[in-house]
Design a protein around this motif. Structure first.
Motif, PDB file in Angstrom:
ATOM      1  N   LEU A   1       0.829  -1.210   0.000  1.00  0.00           N
ATOM      2  CA  LEU A   1       0.000   0.000   0.000  1.00  0.00           C
ATOM      3  C   LEU A   1       0.862   1.258   0.000  1.00  0.00           C
ATOM      4  N   MET A   2       2.046   1.179   0.601  1.00  0.00           N
ATOM      5  CA  MET A   2       2.912   2.370   0.683  1.00  0.00           C
ATOM      6  C   MET A   2       3.311   2.892  -0.691  1.00  0.00           C
ATOM      7  N   PRO A   3       3.955   2.075  -1.555  1.00  0.00           N
ATOM      8  CA  PRO A   3       4.319   2.608  -2.875  1.00  0.00           C
ATOM      9  C   PRO A   3       3.109   2.890  -3.747  1.00  0.00           C
ATOM     10  N   ALA A   4       2.042   2.099  -3.577  1.00  0.00           N
ATOM     11  CA  ALA A   4       0.853   2.328  -4.388  1.00  0.00           C
ATOM     12  C   ALA A   4       0.226   3.687  -4.091  1.00  0.00           C
ATOM     13  N   VAL A   5       0.087   4.010  -2.811  1.00  0.00           N
ATOM     14  CA  VAL A   5      -0.496   5.297  -2.426  1.00  0.00           C
ATOM     15  C   VAL A   5       0.428   6.446  -2.832  1.00  0.00           C
ATOM     16  N   ALA A   6       1.742   6.262  -2.634  1.00  0.00           N
ATOM     17  CA  ALA A   6       2.691   7.309  -3.016  1.00  0.00           C
ATOM     18  C   ALA A   6       2.609   7.603  -4.511  1.00  0.00           C
ATOM     19  N   TRP A   7       2.535   6.545  -5.329  1.00  0.00           N
ATOM     20  CA  TRP A   7       2.457   6.735  -6.784  1.00  0.00           C
ATOM     21  C   TRP A   7       1.156   7.439  -7.165  1.00  0.00           C
ATOM     22  N   LEU A   8       0.062   7.036  -6.547  1.00  0.00           N
ATOM     23  CA  LEU A   8      -1.232   7.660  -6.865  1.00  0.00           C
ATOM     24  C   LEU A   8      -1.226   9.144  -6.528  1.00  0.00           C
ATOM     25  N   ILE A   9      -0.666   9.497  -5.394  1.00  0.00           N
ATOM     26  CA  ILE A   9      -0.621  10.908  -4.994  1.00  0.00           C
ATOM     27  C   ILE A   9       0.258  11.718  -5.942  1.00  0.00           C
ATOM     28  N   LEU A  10       1.390  11.131  -6.332  1.00  0.00           N
ATOM     29  CA  LEU A  10       2.336  11.864  -7.171  1.00  0.00           C
ATOM     30  C   LEU A  10       1.884  11.985  -8.617  1.00  0.00           C
ATOM     31  N   PHE A  11       1.277  10.915  -9.159  1.00  0.00           N
ATOM     32  CA  PHE A  11       1.054  10.871 -10.605  1.00  0.00           C
ATOM     33  C   PHE A  11      -0.404  10.722 -11.026  1.00  0.00           C
ATOM     34  N   ALA A  12      -1.257  10.182 -10.180  1.00  0.00           N
ATOM     35  CA  ALA A  12      -2.642   9.972 -10.587  1.00  0.00           C
ATOM     36  C   ALA A  12      -3.561  11.098 -10.134  1.00  0.00           C
ATOM     37  N   VAL A  13      -3.421  11.554  -8.893  1.00  0.00           N
ATOM     38  CA  VAL A  13      -4.280  12.621  -8.384  1.00  0.00           C
ATOM     39  C   VAL A  13      -4.213  13.876  -9.250  1.00  0.00           C
ATOM     40  N   PRO A  14      -3.019  14.297  -9.722  1.00  0.00           N
ATOM     41  CA  PRO A  14      -2.981  15.497 -10.567  1.00  0.00           C
ATOM     42  C   PRO A  14      -3.739  15.364 -11.879  1.00  0.00           C
ATOM     43  N   LEU A  15      -4.121  14.129 -12.260  1.00  0.00           N
ATOM     44  CA  LEU A  15      -4.851  13.941 -13.508  1.00  0.00           C
ATOM     45  C   LEU A  15      -6.333  14.252 -13.368  1.00  0.00           C
ATOM     46  N   PHE A  16      -6.841  14.294 -12.124  1.00  0.00           N
ATOM     47  CA  PHE A  16      -8.254  14.550 -11.937  1.00  0.00           C
ATOM     48  C   PHE A  16      -8.588  15.964 -12.403  1.00  0.00           C
ATOM     49  N   PRO A  17      -9.693  16.118 -13.113  1.00  0.00           N
ATOM     50  CA  PRO A  17     -10.032  17.447 -13.639  1.00  0.00           C
ATOM     51  C   PRO A  17     -10.296  18.436 -12.518  1.00  0.00           C
ATOM     52  N   GLY A  18      -9.851  19.652 -12.735  1.00  0.00           N
ATOM     53  CA  GLY A  18     -10.086  20.731 -11.789  1.00  0.00           C
ATOM     54  C   GLY A  18     -10.604  21.944 -12.516  1.00  0.00           C
ATOM     55  N   SER A  19     -10.848  23.000 -11.799  1.00  0.00           N
ATOM     56  CA  SER A  19     -11.343  24.219 -12.418  1.00  0.00           C
ATOM     57  C   SER A  19     -10.231  24.867 -13.232  1.00  0.00           C
ATOM     58  N   THR A  20     -10.594  25.363 -14.401  1.00  0.00           N
ATOM     59  CA  THR A  20      -9.646  26.015 -15.291  1.00  0.00           C
ATOM     60  C   THR A  20     -10.073  27.449 -15.523  1.00  0.00           C
ATOM     61  N   PRO A  21      -9.215  28.420 -15.240  1.00  0.00           N
ATOM     62  CA  PRO A  21      -9.569  29.810 -15.486  1.00  0.00           C
ATOM     63  C   PRO A  21      -9.856  30.056 -16.968  1.00  0.00           C
ATOM     64  N   GLU A  22     -10.701  31.028 -17.231  1.00  0.00           N
ATOM     65  CA  GLU A  22     -11.030  31.373 -18.605  1.00  0.00           C
ATOM     66  C   GLU A  22      -9.864  32.111 -19.257  1.00  0.00           C
TER      67      GLU A  22
END
Length: 334
Positions: A95-116
């Motif tokens: 779980l340690m490397p899996a969670v670390a990888w998700l935080i570093l590389f997967a979470v930033p892929l989630f869509p967020g608000s984009t300024p106009e």
């Protein structure tokens, strides 16, 4: 006829052998579990603190940072012995490397608000052996980007890029083998000297221009840093690349305009410490892996869009052209 009686308990020897076998099996599983747990801790450490790996010998640290996302493959590899060994310790440790990888590389892929507003930019190393420059230029023009930066422009191929891009991009600047095409007026165009020591004066791979956009003026840099080499004797050889990055960093530090866009083939990922003179002055890129090299099987994004006093969003790789790199497109919010 008399039968001789067997002395002792007939069941003792088989029973004792089975017990030793069970103990040996449990001991083997525990050993495998500990090995997986230690390996999981090491992978987690490398993911979270790659800078702790020394860069000598052979620039091992830079090599690790260049391909850091691929370290996540260690998780499914370690999962196999963990499952075969039926070790709870091993499974939990993964779980340690899996969670670390998700935080570093997967979470930033989630869509967020984009300024106009903002600009669409494209960065592409078009390859000096591109068999069809006109087709490559046409593909880039169809993106509708505000700015297009190109590297590895050759004298024979340059007229094709100029001809195809001229109608949509009336403003351009070139210096040596790099060029910038723009929908918006360009001024204050000048070369940027990023030549490593010992390289001749004909080696021109940097330029700077001021783009007069609807959102105000922005300094645009186009750069192509020297290639790196991987070999058994020298390891990850990046000396000239690092020297050129330091020169580019000095130019960026001296830039008078607040808002800056850097487009270029930097020959490494932004995690590579060899690019610190540049990346320490710029904002990190936006979401997305957007691997750009090699085009046949992309494993790293070495073509970069970096900014200062602006935000890079929606980075993506574009379909292949006649180059060994994929084009990179990004939205820059000023």
């Amino acid at each position: 006829m008399k039968y001789a009686r067997t002395r002792g308990n007939p069941g003792t020897e088989p029973s004792g052998g089975a017990s030793r076998g069970d103990a040996s099996g449990r001991g083997g599983r525990r050993a495998r579990g500990r090995a997986v747990a230690v390996s999981s801790a090491l992978v987690t450490f490398l993911l979270v603190l790659p800078g702790a790996v020394p860069n000598t010998p052979g620039h091992v640290g830079s090599l690790l940072e260049t391909f850091l996302p691929w370290l996540g493959l260690a998780v499914p590899v370690l999962l196999v012995p963990a499952l075969l060994g039926r070790s709870r310790t091993a499974l939990v440790s993964l779980l340690m490397p899996a969670v670390a990888w998700l935080i570093l590389f997967a979470v930033p892929l989630f869509p967020g608000s984009t300024p106009e507003g903002g600009l669409t930019v494209v960065q592409h190393n078009v390859s000096d052996v591109n068999p069809d420059p006109a087709a490559t230029a046409g593909a880039l023009a169809r993106t509708g980007a505000d700015l297009i930066a190109l590297e590895e422009l050759t004298a024979p191929a340059l007229p094709a890029y100029e001809r195809v891009l001229a109608s949509r991009y009336p403003h351009r600047a070139t210096s040596g083998t790099v060029g910038l095409w723009s929908k918006h007026p360009l001024k204050e165009i000048r070369p940027v000297d990023i030549r490593p020591e010992g390289v001749g004066a004909g080696w021109n791979r940097g330029l700077r221009a001021t783009a007069r956009t609807p959102h105000g003026e922005v300094a645009v840099y186009v750069a192509h840093l020297p290639s790196v080499r991987i070999g058994p004797s020298a390891g990850f050889s990046s000396g000239r690349r690092d020297e050129s990055a330091a020169l580019l960093g000095s130019a960026l530090a001296a830039e008078a305009l607040d808002r800056v866009i850097l487009l270029g083939d930097l020959n490494s990922t932004v995690d590579d410490r060899g690019l610190d003179p540049v990346t320490s002055l710029m904002e990190p890129p936006g979401r997305g892996f957007a691997f750009s090299w090699p085009a046949s099987l992309p494993v790293a994004r070495i073509d970069q869009v970096l900014t200062r006093s602006a935000e890079v969003t929606h980075v993506r790789s574009l379909p292949a052209t006649g180059s060994d790199h994929l084009p990179i497109a990004a939205r820059v919010v000023l």
